[in-house]
Design a protein around this motif. Structure first.
Motif, mmCIF file in Angstrom:
data_model
loop_
_atom_site.group_PDB
_atom_site.id
_atom_site.type_symbol
_atom_site.label_atom_id
_atom_site.label_comp_id
_atom_site.label_asym_id
_atom_site.label_seq_id
_atom_site.Cartn_x
_atom_site.Cartn_y
_atom_site.Cartn_z
ATOM 1 N N MET A 15 0.797 -1.161 -0.090
ATOM 2 C CA MET A 15 0.144 -0.199 0.089
ATOM 3 C C MET A 15 1.010 1.336 0.059
ATOM 4 S SD MET A 15 -2.514 -1.629 -0.275
ATOM 5 C CE MET A 15 -3.663 -0.348 -0.393
ATOM 6 N N ALA A 16 0.375 2.324 -0.307
ATOM 7 C CA ALA A 16 0.984 3.691 -0.255
ATOM 8 C C ALA A 16 1.786 4.134 0.970
ATOM 9 C CB ALA A 16 -0.195 4.877 -0.677
ATOM 10 N N ASN A 17 1.385 3.539 2.187
ATOM 11 C CA ASN A 17 1.972 4.165 3.396
ATOM 12 C C ASN A 17 3.155 3.187 3.553
ATOM 13 O OD1 ASN A 17 0.331 1.783 3.894
ATOM 14 N ND2 ASN A 17 0.034 2.356 5.872
ATOM 15 N N GLY A 18 3.170 2.169 2.897
ATOM 16 C CA GLY A 18 4.239 0.814 3.025
ATOM 17 C C GLY A 18 3.757 -0.175 3.714
ATOM 18 N N GLY A 19 2.640 -0.344 4.310
ATOM 19 C CA GLY A 19 2.016 -1.313 4.916
ATOM 20 C C GLY A 19 1.881 -2.563 3.863
ATOM 21 N N VAL A 20 1.573 -3.610 4.001
ATOM 22 C CA VAL A 20 1.127 -4.691 3.078
ATOM 23 C C VAL A 20 -0.091 -5.450 3.549
ATOM 24 C CG1 VAL A 20 3.792 -4.986 2.586
ATOM 25 C CG2 VAL A 20 2.574 -6.258 4.356
ATOM 26 N N ILE A 21 -0.723 -5.937 2.433
ATOM 27 C CA ILE A 21 -1.966 -6.669 2.513
ATOM 28 C C ILE A 21 -1.614 -8.332 2.136
ATOM 29 C CG2 ILE A 21 -4.129 -7.497 1.782
ATOM 30 C CD1 ILE A 21 -4.782 -4.577 1.445
ATOM 31 N N ALA A 22 -1.358 -9.062 2.980
ATOM 32 C CA ALA A 22 -0.887 -10.511 3.032
ATOM 33 C C ALA A 22 -1.670 -11.540 3.409
ATOM 34 C CB ALA A 22 0.356 -10.292 3.771
ATOM 35 N N PRO A 23 -1.441 -12.751 3.195
ATOM 36 C CA PRO A 23 -2.068 -13.942 3.827
ATOM 37 C C PRO A 23 -2.587 -13.769 5.213
ATOM 38 C CG PRO A 23 -0.451 -14.687 2.384
ATOM 39 C CD PRO A 23 -0.187 -13.117 2.563
ATOM 40 N N VAL A 24 -3.635 -14.473 5.547
ATOM 41 C CA VAL A 24 -4.361 -14.457 6.839
ATOM 42 C C VAL A 24 -3.180 -14.925 7.672
ATOM 43 C CG1 VAL A 24 -5.394 -16.501 6.767
ATOM 44 C CG2 VAL A 24 -6.132 -14.589 8.346
#
Length: 414
Positions: A284-293
């Protein structure tokens, strides 16, 4: 050539039915579809870039709506829009590149090779070159020798102008399609480019922990082994889909020493590891990530034990939106059958009981969000970056005008 609208509808149907899964395949197919849309687009005499942008936006909004969870669709749509804008500016720069200004405010035009310009016409054009150039930039006029063509007389000038318009239209489409071809190639080779950096991060006799099944992680670890690195991999099984089991089999098949652990054992085992390396769904734009649960649990464990948490992801997974943006559908709920077999707890889930509501609810989310403060490094196909550097990458690959694709939602936070 097949009907382009039919091709678009077919891909939309596949996205809705989840027949296309995975960021890599989705990104490739989206780029190929948009390339076909642009190729089939008939451009007007003026404002060709605006026509292409409108066509791509129209298709892109439908693709995103078909599967909002697959963020790589929106990423590629925005990348293509950025390409169109860049190629249009490049073409305008090329069109005006043979116009020079003399010191003291006098203007002079250097006519390109093969162009013949009447001295009287050039003299007249010189008087109004500055406003003509401004008009050309604002109106996107497809003219490579504004003064000569504007003040030339007769049918030859008109024919030359029509020829320039047609030529510019073809060149814009050609340049955009060539740039999209490069984008498709970059997506296809992203795993190899990321793998080439493995030897810089994985060292002899280290222990690596990972979660879930990721082709990028697999290629990254394989590349390290091919460079004579000897190490062990702890693989969390990734319940309830147990994708870690599949990854462990692939790692063993490539000769890597592998240990499978339960998800609940991550905190117990992470103190023995040197690094966590994981694949993600989106950056994401803030450097966070969406990842597997389950990934947030792993990141917290890594932070607790001062173990680097490294993300490997292609640039096509870079999303210019923030995780709290209403456009971002950051999670997806899968069938409860992955957790409970049919008939299990059936008495508690009976909708026919007097209360009319089940006593047991089953939640099976697919993704976790990992904030940037838990991420140590993001390795992409163009190098490794700290989460705080992501905004620079976004400026390089996206245009701010395209962050929100639907004009009706222009008030949304970006």
């Amino acid at each position: 050539m097949p009907d382009i609208q039919g091709v678009v509808n077919e891909f939309i149907d596949k996205l809705k039915k989840r027949k296309v899964e995975g960021s890599l395949e989705t990104a490739q197919l989206t780029a190929e579809l948009l390339r076909s849309v642009i190729s089939a687009q008939k451009l007007p005499p003026t404002n060709q870039a605006a026509a292409l942008i409108e066509a791509v936006r129209d298709v892109g909004e439908k693709l995103i709506a078909a599967n909002p969870v697959e963020l790589s669709v929106g990423n590629i749509v925005r990348r293509v829009l950025h390409i169109i804008r860049e190629e249009d500016v490049s073409l305008l720069t090329s069109d005006t590149g043979n116009l020079t200004l003399l010191p003291g405010g006098d203007e002079k035009e250097t006519v390109g090779q093969g162009d013949q310009c009447d001295p009287f016409a050039a003299a007249i054009g010189a008087e109004s070159l500055r406003p003509q150039l401004l008009h050309m930039l604002l109106g996107n006029m497809p003219n490579s020798a504004a003064a000569c063509h504007t003040y030339s007389f007769g049918e030859n000038a008109e024919e030359k102008s029509k020829s320039d318009i047609f030529g510019r239209s073809r060149k814009l489409k050609h340049d955009v399609i060539e740039a999209i071809n490069v984008l498709i190639e970059d997506i296809d080779t992203s795993h190899e480019l990321i793998g080439e950096q493995a030897v810089e991060h994985i060292h002899q006799s280290e222990v690596i922990l990972t979660l879930g099944q990721s082709r990028t992680v697999l290629e990254f670890l394989r590349a390290a082994k091919d460079n004579k690195r000897s190490f062990r991999v702890f693989v969390a099984e990734g319940a309830p889909r147990y994708q870690g089991h599949a990854l462990a089999q692939e790692l063993v098949g490539r000769g890597l020493k592998t240990t499978v652990i339960t998800d609940s054992a991550v905190f117990a085992m992470i103190s023995r590891t040197n690094m966590v390396i994981v694949g993600v769904h989106a950056v994401m734009a803030n450097g966070g990530v969406i990842a597997p649960v389950g990934m947030n649990m792993v990141a917290l464990a890594a932070q607790k034990h001062a173990v680097p948490f490294v993300v490997v992801a292609g640039i096509h997974k870079l999303c210019p939106l923030y995780p709290d943006n209403p456009e971002v559908s950051s999670n997806n709920l899968r069938s409860p059958s992955e957790l409970l077999e049919f008939g299990e707890f059936s008495a508690c889930m009976d909708f026919g009981c007097l209360g009319g509501a089940p006593l047991v609810h089953v939640m099976n989310p697919v993704f976790d969000y990992v904030p940037p403060e838990l991420v140590s490094l993001i390795i992409t196909d163009i190098g490794g970056h700290k989460p705080s550097y992501v905004y620079r990458l976004i400026n390089d690959y996206y245009s701010s005008e395209d962050f929100v694709l639907n004009p009706k939602d222009a008030s949304l936070k970006v």
